[in-house]
Design a protein around this motif. Structure first.
Motif, mmCIF file in Angstrom:
data_model
loop_
_atom_site.group_PDB
_atom_site.id
_atom_site.type_symbol
_atom_site.label_atom_id
_atom_site.label_comp_id
_atom_site.label_asym_id
_atom_site.label_seq_id
_atom_site.Cartn_x
_atom_site.Cartn_y
_atom_site.Cartn_z
ATOM 1 N N ASP A 162 0.855 -1.181 0.000
ATOM 2 C CA ASP A 162 0.000 0.000 0.000
ATOM 3 C C ASP A 162 0.891 1.231 0.000
ATOM 4 O OD1 ASP A 162 -2.078 1.739 0.138
ATOM 5 O OD2 ASP A 162 -2.431 1.444 2.285
ATOM 6 N N THR A 183 -0.355 4.411 -0.681
ATOM 7 C CA THR A 183 -1.144 5.655 -0.599
ATOM 8 C C THR A 183 -0.565 6.532 0.493
ATOM 9 O OG1 THR A 183 -2.697 4.564 0.897
ATOM 10 C CG2 THR A 183 -3.255 4.583 -1.441
ATOM 11 N N PRO A 184 -0.508 7.837 0.262
ATOM 12 C CA PRO A 184 0.046 8.721 1.279
ATOM 13 C C PRO A 184 -0.892 8.819 2.483
ATOM 14 C CG PRO A 184 -0.736 9.989 -0.586
ATOM 15 C CD PRO A 184 -0.874 8.527 -0.953
ATOM 16 N N GLU A 185 -0.288 9.003 3.619
ATOM 17 C CA GLU A 185 -1.080 9.133 4.836
ATOM 18 C C GLU A 185 -1.752 10.502 4.853
ATOM 19 O OE1 GLU A 185 1.034 8.286 8.399
ATOM 20 O OE2 GLU A 185 2.030 6.550 7.531
ATOM 21 N N ALA A 186 -2.927 10.545 5.430
ATOM 22 C CA ALA A 186 -3.656 11.810 5.504
ATOM 23 C C ALA A 186 -2.976 12.732 6.502
ATOM 24 C CB ALA A 186 -5.100 11.555 5.925
ATOM 25 N N SER A 187 -2.719 13.939 6.080
ATOM 26 C CA SER A 187 -2.099 14.919 6.982
ATOM 27 C C SER A 187 -3.155 15.881 7.482
ATOM 28 C CB SER A 187 -0.970 15.652 6.247
ATOM 29 O OG SER A 187 -1.523 16.421 5.200
#
Length: 77
Positions: free
Chosen positions: A66, A68-72
């Motif tokens: 995975d 996908t970038p982490e939500a900031s």
């Protein structure tokens, strides 16, 4: 042509080779042949171990990940 040599012919060839090269030269040559065979066998077994290791490494790197970038905090607004 070589099918007709037989045992007496092989013995004659062995005697001629022994006279031409001498016992010391032949024994050192056979020692080198033995070392070469040993090195070849070691290389074959090491090569197969390297292939197994490479196959496992390729399998590890091709596994699905995975990314996908982490939500900031900026994305949550």
């Amino acid at each position: 042509m070589l099918n007709n040599i037989g045992l007496p012919g092989l013995l004659l060839i062995a005697v001629v080779v022994l006279v031409l090269f001498g016992r010391g030269k032949i024994s050192s040559l056979m020692g080198e042949v033995g070392k070469g065979i040993t090195a070849f066998k070691k290389g074959v077994t090491d090569g197969s171990k390297d292939d197994d290791t490479a196959d496992r490494a390729i399998a590890d790197t091709t596994a699905a990940r995975d990314v996908t970038p982490e939500a900031s905090e900026k994305d949550k607004v």
